[in-house]
Design a protein around this motif. Structure first.
Motif, PDB file in Angstrom:
ATOM      1  N   SER A   1       9.311 -14.872  42.694  1.00 17.57           N
ATOM      2  CA  SER A   1       8.120 -15.004  41.859  1.00 17.57           C
ATOM      3  C   SER A   1       8.377 -14.340  40.518  1.00 17.57           C
ATOM      4  N   ALA A   2       7.996 -15.028  39.468  1.00 17.34           N
ATOM      5  CA  ALA A   2       8.205 -14.512  38.112  1.00 17.34           C
ATOM      6  C   ALA A   2       7.141 -13.470  37.784  1.00 17.34           C
ATOM      7  N   LYS A   3       7.553 -12.464  37.087  1.00 15.97           N
ATOM      8  CA  LYS A   3       6.599 -11.450  36.640  1.00 15.97           C
ATOM      9  C   LYS A   3       5.858 -12.002  35.435  1.00 15.97           C
ATOM     10  N   PRO A   4       4.535 -11.868  35.384  1.00 16.81           N
ATOM     11  CA  PRO A   4       3.787 -12.442  34.281  1.00 16.81           C
ATOM     12  C   PRO A   4       4.118 -11.831  32.929  1.00 16.81           C
ATOM     13  N   ASP A   5       4.636 -10.613  32.924  1.00 17.06           N
ATOM     14  CA  ASP A   5       4.933  -9.976  31.652  1.00 17.06           C
ATOM     15  C   ASP A   5       6.418 -10.082  31.295  1.00 17.06           C
ATOM     16  N   ALA A   6       7.112 -11.037  31.921  1.00 16.79           N
ATOM     17  CA  ALA A   6       8.537 -11.194  31.642  1.00 16.79           C
ATOM     18  C   ALA A   6       8.756 -11.589  30.182  1.00 16.79           C
ATOM     19  N   VAL A   7       9.750 -11.006  29.585  1.00 14.63           N
ATOM     20  CA  VAL A   7      10.079 -11.303  28.202  1.00 14.63           C
ATOM     21  C   VAL A   7      10.860 -12.609  28.165  1.00 14.63           C
ATOM     22  N   ARG A   8      10.527 -13.474  27.240  1.00 14.21           N
ATOM     23  CA  ARG A   8      11.254 -14.717  27.052  1.00 14.21           C
ATOM     24  C   ARG A   8      12.396 -14.446  26.091  1.00 14.21           C
ATOM     25  N   ALA A   9      13.601 -14.583  26.576  1.00 16.80           N
ATOM     26  CA  ALA A   9      14.776 -14.267  25.766  1.00 16.80           C
ATOM     27  C   ALA A   9      15.247 -15.487  24.993  1.00 16.80           C
ATOM     28  N   MET A  10      14.506 -15.822  23.962  1.00 18.98           N
ATOM     29  CA  MET A  10      14.899 -16.883  23.050  1.00 18.98           C
ATOM     30  C   MET A  10      14.758 -16.336  21.648  1.00 18.98           C
ATOM     31  N   PRO A  11      15.518 -16.858  20.713  1.00 16.06           N
ATOM     32  CA  PRO A  11      15.416 -16.343  19.338  1.00 16.06           C
ATOM     33  C   PRO A  11      13.973 -16.368  18.848  1.00 16.06           C
ATOM     34  N   GLY A  12      13.553 -15.251  18.278  1.00 11.67           N
ATOM     35  CA  GLY A  12      12.206 -15.159  17.733  1.00 11.67           C
ATOM     36  C   GLY A  12      11.145 -14.845  18.772  1.00 11.67           C
ATOM     37  N   ARG A  13      11.548 -14.695  20.045  1.00 10.38           N
ATOM     38  CA  ARG A  13      10.559 -14.447  21.089  1.00 10.38           C
ATOM     39  C   ARG A  13      10.859 -13.154  21.851  1.00 10.38           C
ATOM     40  N   GLU A  14      11.734 -12.348  21.331  1.00 16.21           N
ATOM     41  CA  GLU A  14      12.144 -11.159  22.054  1.00 16.21           C
ATOM     42  C   GLU A  14      10.985 -10.237  22.415  1.00 16.21           C
ATOM     43  N   ASN A  15       9.962 -10.176  21.590  1.00 21.40           N
ATOM     44  CA  ASN A  15       8.847  -9.260  21.829  1.00 21.40           C
ATOM     45  C   ASN A  15       7.581  -9.945  22.297  1.00 21.40           C
ATOM     46  N   GLU A  16       7.696 -11.224  22.614  1.00 20.94           N
ATOM     47  CA  GLU A  16       6.510 -11.984  23.045  1.00 20.94           C
ATOM     48  C   GLU A  16       6.151 -11.638  24.494  1.00 20.94           C
ATOM     49  N   GLU A  17       4.892 -11.558  24.771  1.00 16.95           N
ATOM     50  CA  GLU A  17       4.456 -11.308  26.149  1.00 16.95           C
ATOM     51  C   GLU A  17       3.833 -12.531  26.721  1.00 16.95           C
TER      52      GLU A  17
ATOM     53  N   ASP B   1       3.945 -28.445  23.494  1.00 16.09           N
ATOM     54  CA  ASP B   1       3.224 -27.431  22.729  1.00 16.09           C
ATOM     55  C   ASP B   1       4.044 -26.167  22.496  1.00 16.09           C
ATOM     56  N   GLU B   2       5.035 -25.920  23.334  1.00 14.27           N
ATOM     57  CA  GLU B   2       5.819 -24.694  23.197  1.00 14.27           C
ATOM     58  C   GLU B   2       7.029 -24.940  22.307  1.00 14.27           C
ATOM     59  N   SER B   3       7.232 -24.050  21.357  1.00 11.49           N
ATOM     60  CA  SER B   3       8.380 -24.177  20.467  1.00 11.49           C
ATOM     61  C   SER B   3       8.870 -22.785  20.085  1.00 11.49           C
ATOM     62  N   THR B   4      10.030 -22.774  19.498  1.00 13.87           N
ATOM     63  CA  THR B   4      10.624 -21.554  18.984  1.00 13.87           C
ATOM     64  C   THR B   4      11.361 -21.937  17.702  1.00 13.87           C
ATOM     65  N   LYS B   5      11.939 -20.974  17.035  1.00 10.54           N
ATOM     66  CA  LYS B   5      12.715 -21.264  15.830  1.00 10.54           C
ATOM     67  C   LYS B   5      14.173 -20.918  16.072  1.00 10.54           C
ATOM     68  N   ASP B   6      15.051 -21.731  15.512  1.00 11.34           N
ATOM     69  CA  ASP B   6      16.467 -21.423  15.606  1.00 11.34           C
ATOM     70  C   ASP B   6      16.834 -20.425  14.509  1.00 11.34           C
ATOM     71  N   LYS B   7      18.106 -20.053  14.457  1.00 14.03           N
ATOM     72  CA  LYS B   7      18.535 -19.035  13.486  1.00 14.03           C
ATOM     73  C   LYS B   7      18.354 -19.469  12.047  1.00 14.03           C
ATOM     74  N   ALA B   8      18.291 -20.779  11.818  1.00 15.89           N
ATOM     75  CA  ALA B   8      18.089 -21.298  10.463  1.00 15.89           C
ATOM     76  C   ALA B   8      16.610 -21.435  10.119  1.00 15.89           C
ATOM     77  N   GLY B   9      15.737 -21.116  11.091  1.00 18.23           N
ATOM     78  CA  GLY B   9      14.297 -21.198  10.849  1.00 18.23           C
ATOM     79  C   GLY B   9      13.675 -22.535  11.179  1.00 18.23           C
ATOM     80  N   ASN B  10      14.452 -23.451  11.748  1.00 20.24           N
ATOM     81  CA  ASN B  10      13.925 -24.758  12.142  1.00 20.24           C
ATOM     82  C   ASN B  10      13.135 -24.646  13.443  1.00 20.24           C
ATOM     83  N   VAL B  11      12.017 -25.332  13.522  1.00 21.84           N
ATOM     84  CA  VAL B  11      11.197 -25.337  14.730  1.00 21.84           C
ATOM     85  C   VAL B  11      11.879 -26.216  15.780  1.00 21.84           C
ATOM     86  N   CYS B  12      12.000 -25.687  16.992  1.00 25.98           N
ATOM     87  CA  CYS B  12      12.639 -26.396  18.098  1.00 25.98           C
ATOM     88  C   CYS B  12      11.691 -26.403  19.302  1.00 25.98           C
ATOM     89  N   PRO B  13      11.381 -27.564  19.856  1.00 24.29           N
ATOM     90  CA  PRO B  13      10.570 -27.594  21.074  1.00 24.29           C
ATOM     91  C   PRO B  13      11.347 -26.975  22.233  1.00 24.29           C
TER      92      PRO B  13
END
Length: 159
Positions: A143-159, A41-53
């Motif tokens: 232990s991971a912080k629940p508000d940790a930023v996911r450092a993947m393209p297109g997810r820099e500001n996701e909480e 269910d989790e995906s992101t987009k690469d620099k070309a805009g393609n959806v990547c699981p």
């Protein structure tokens, strides 16, 4: 290529890759690296805009001669002359490299449904001796912080 959490890629995974490179020997070192997903269910987009699981886990499985300089092909070795190990790692930030990541190749085969090193004896694939590969310490995952930023393209500001 697959998306990895930023700190995971830059820290623990980079350290594991450096450790694996240190196992290079005159005999062949087999290394298989891959990813595995239990949640598509989790995906992101690469620099070309393609959806990547986004994979939930990464693995490495290794096989080589114990001596490292036998001059033999793996197929010509007895089981007692070989060593193997696997690493099973969650695609999460905040992990440390240590023996807690070590698994047998057989365990990773069971988890993924893949077959690695089909000509290797089952006793070799069942090995899980981290100390033979220089893993003498165990690290607990912080232990991971629940508000940790996911450092993947297109997810820099996701909480």
């Amino acid at each position: 290529m697959t998306p990895q959490r930023g700190q995971f890629n830059q820290n623990m995974w980079a350290a594991l890759e450096a450790k694996v490179r240190s196992y290079v020997c005159p005999d062949t070192l087999y290394v298989v690296t891959g990813c595995y997903s239990t949640n598509l269910d989790e995906s992101t987009k690469d620099k070309a805009g393609n959806v990547c699981p986004v994979p939930t886990n990464y693995f490495k499985v290794l096989l080589r001669t114990r001596d490292g300089a036998t001059g033999k092909r793996i197929a010509d070795c007895k089981a007692s002359e070989l060593k193997a190990i696997g690493f099973w790692v969650a695609n999460e930030n905040g992990q440390q490299l240590g023996r807690q990541l070590c698994r047998s190749v057989a365990e990773i085969e069971k988890e993924t449904g893949f077959t690695f090193f089909p000509d290797a004896d089952a006793s070799v694939k069942a090995q899980n001796s981290p100390e033979q590969w220089g893993f003498n310490r165990v690290f607990d995952k912080p232990s991971a912080k629940p508000d940790a930023v996911r450092a993947m393209p297109g997810r820099e500001n996701e909480e």
